[in-house]
Design an enzyme around this catalytic site. Structure first.
Site, PDB file in Angstrom:
ATOM      1  N   LYS A  91      -7.146  -0.595  11.697  1.00  9.72           N
ATOM      2  CA  LYS A  91      -6.558  -1.037  10.421  1.00  9.72           C
ATOM      3  C   LYS A  91      -5.343  -0.161  10.116  1.00  9.72           C
ATOM      4  CE  LYS A  91      -6.019  -1.406   5.769  1.00  9.72           C
ATOM      5  NZ  LYS A  91      -5.173  -0.564   4.909  1.00  9.72           N
ATOM      6  N   ASP A 132       4.129 -14.341  11.831  1.00 15.05           N
ATOM      7  CA  ASP A 132       2.783 -14.778  11.447  1.00 15.05           C
ATOM      8  C   ASP A 132       1.807 -13.612  11.637  1.00 15.05           C
ATOM      9  OD1 ASP A 132       0.226 -15.871  11.372  1.00 15.05           O
ATOM     10  OD2 ASP A 132       0.822 -17.730  12.366  1.00 15.05           O
ATOM     11  N   GLU A 157       0.828  -1.214   0.000  1.00 15.27           N
ATOM     12  CA  GLU A 157       0.000   0.000   0.000  1.00 15.27           C
ATOM     13  C   GLU A 157       0.862   1.264   0.000  1.00 15.27           C
ATOM     14  OE1 GLU A 157      -3.133  -0.077   2.934  1.00 15.27           O
ATOM     15  OE2 GLU A 157      -3.575   2.043   2.670  1.00 15.27           O
ATOM     16  N   HIS A 201      -2.068  10.452  -0.349  1.00 20.54           N
ATOM     17  CA  HIS A 201      -2.166   9.107  -0.895  1.00 20.54           C
ATOM     18  C   HIS A 201      -2.154   9.120  -2.426  1.00 20.54           C
ATOM     19  CE1 HIS A 201      -3.160   5.008   0.174  1.00 20.54           C
ATOM     20  NE2 HIS A 201      -4.020   4.954  -0.814  1.00 20.54           N
TER      21      HIS A 201
END
Ligand code: NAD
Length: 430
Positions: free
Chosen positions: A269, A285, A85, A383
């Site tokens: 998130k 993991d 991202e 972004h």
């Protein structure tokens, strides 16, 4: 300048070309030639991958960037991040620069105690079984201590047993026995699962019941890591935004996540954008970390923010993040994957605890990056430039066309593949 010069402050790194950035990590005291190669593109081979999972046909690469400016517990650290991202690495680096002005990140981790669960069914008398387990605790712990001689030698192994009762369930009442197990520098799932499997028959003998599941819990809430940072008020002003406005806007944005699960999911998130990228870069993991993070965020019965933001007595902005962080520097893929090994070397970590402290600091920085953007100019502005590069490539641009096309898309405020294709077609007909 290369990787052994110590500082994570690298002004202008962003503007260097790829070869120049790689040169800054050049092999030397810190990275060997192999480690340098593993970080800069020659990572996992298909042959190595073939020993890791089933039905291997190839490998799957992700961009690996270095987050700059991090100081964690007074130590400079270059942080490798594997993530697809745009804006994540830049956001973490920029916020680490702001935090650096306030002394960097301060982090601490609990002892590496994981929880193994044994589900105990078919008990005639729950209380009697419970009492029998209590009385046999020393024997059970002694048995568990012999399972892993390596962990035993390193001072790890079983620490405690806890019994939990579930009275009303679709299958009737049952017990869960928790084995608290110190896994030292491992993530610990295999170690804990092995110990639980080994204890099962003794638990059955002691209680007369049947041990059904024997498996680690990913809600590693005895292995919490916390990080905090103080951003001096003066660092918060930018463009047309005054420092107080930015600080208060960030606190208001956090309060939304603290109050509302819909907002908290996205807020967390953003934390995980930073956390996962380092977890993946180090071969850990990330599903385990994700599961633990979100379960912990819901521990009070309502899903909420993992972080907190407030103003201190000087008017500076203070952020804190606490979450389970079951990561290892041995075991799993951490030792097998050459890029993971090199990533750990670059960070100079020698314990799982240190790695956890860095990861949670990156999560906090990433959280701040999102909140600062959301509370001021909105998330899309920063972004869009990087996103436009991806859109340009998706539309078929290559070489110097990529940046040119991306710039035009941003200028037009239309960052869409159909428009990119249209512009490319126009250029090709010129
Ligand atoms: P592992 O079994 O590969 O390595 C741990 C072992 O390494 C220890 O048992 C110990 O014998 C040895 N060791 C050597 N030096 C050590 C040190 N300094 N500290 C601690 N141990 C040391 O790995 P693991 O960490 O037990 O398990 C991790 C793997 O399990 C990951 O790949 C994960 O994906 C997988 N897994 C996860 C889950 C889950 O999250 N629910 C379930 C099953 C498996």
């Amino acid at each position: 300048m290369n990787s052994q010069t110590g500082t994570s402050r690298r002004p202008g790194f962003y503007n260097l070309n790829l070869a120049e950035r790689q040169h800054q990590l050049a092999p030397g005291d810190l990275l060997s030639l192999e480690e340098f190669a593993a970080l800069t593109g020659e990572g996992l081979t298909v042959e190595q991958a073939d020993h890791m999972i089933e039905n291997v046909v190839g490998t799957h690469a992700l961009p690996l960037g270095i987050a700059l400016n991090f100081v964690v517990n007074e130590r400079e650290v270059l942080v490798p991040m594997a993530v697809e991202e745009p804006s994540v690495v830049a956001g973490a680096s920029f916020m680490a620069k702001l935090a650096r002005a306030g002394g960097g990140f301060h982090a601490s981790a609990d002892p590496p105690e994981m929880i193994g669960q044994m589900q105990l069914l078919e008990l005639d008398d729950l209380d009697a079984a419970r009492q029998a387990l209590d009385e046999a605790k020393a024997r059970l712990l002694a048995e568990a201590a012999e399972v892993d001689p390596v962990l035993k030698k390193l001072g790890g192994g079983p620490r405690d047993l806890e019994i939990r009762v579930f009275e009303e369930t679709p299958i009737g009442p049952f017990l869960a026995l928790h084995l608290i197990y110190d896994v030292r520098d491992a993530m610990g799932a295999n170690a804990v699962n092995t110990a639980c499997e080994r204890l099962a028959s003794l638990v059955e003998e002691i209680t007369g019941g049947r041990v059904h599941l024997r498996i680690l819990s990913n809600l590693a809430d005895r292995r919490l890591t916390r990080a905090s940072c103080t951003i001096p008020l003066s660092e918060l002003a930018f463009g047309d935004f005054e420092a107080e406005q930015v600080r208060d806007g960030i606190i208001e944005a956090w309060a939304f996540a603290a109050a509302d699960p819909y907002r908290a999911a996205t807020h967390n998130k953003g934390v995980m954008n930073g956390v996962d990228a380092v977890v993946i870069a180090t071969g850990n993991d990330w599903r385990a970390i994700e599961a633990g993070a979100h379960a912990y965020a819901a521990r009070q019965g309502r899903y909420t923010s993992l972080s907190t933001w407030r103003s201190d007595e000087n008017g500076d902005l203070v952020g804190e993040l606490e979450m389970p962080m079951a990561v290892g520097i041995v075991g799993g893929a951490t030792k097998v994957h050459p890029t993971a090994r090199a990533a750990l070397k670059l960070m100079g970590v020698s314990t799982a605890r240190q790695l956890a402290e860095i990861i949670v600091s990156v999560g906090l920085a990433q959280n701040l990056a999102a909140l600062r953007a959301l509370a001021t100019e909105g998330i899309q502005r920063g972004h869009m430039t990087l996103h436009a590069h991806q859109v340009a490539i998706a539309a078929g641009a290559s070489g110097e066309q990529v940046s040119r096309l991306a710039e035009q898309l941003v200028r037009e405020k239309t960052v869409r593949v159909d428009r990119a294709e249209q512009i490319l077609a126009e250029w090709n007909n010129e």
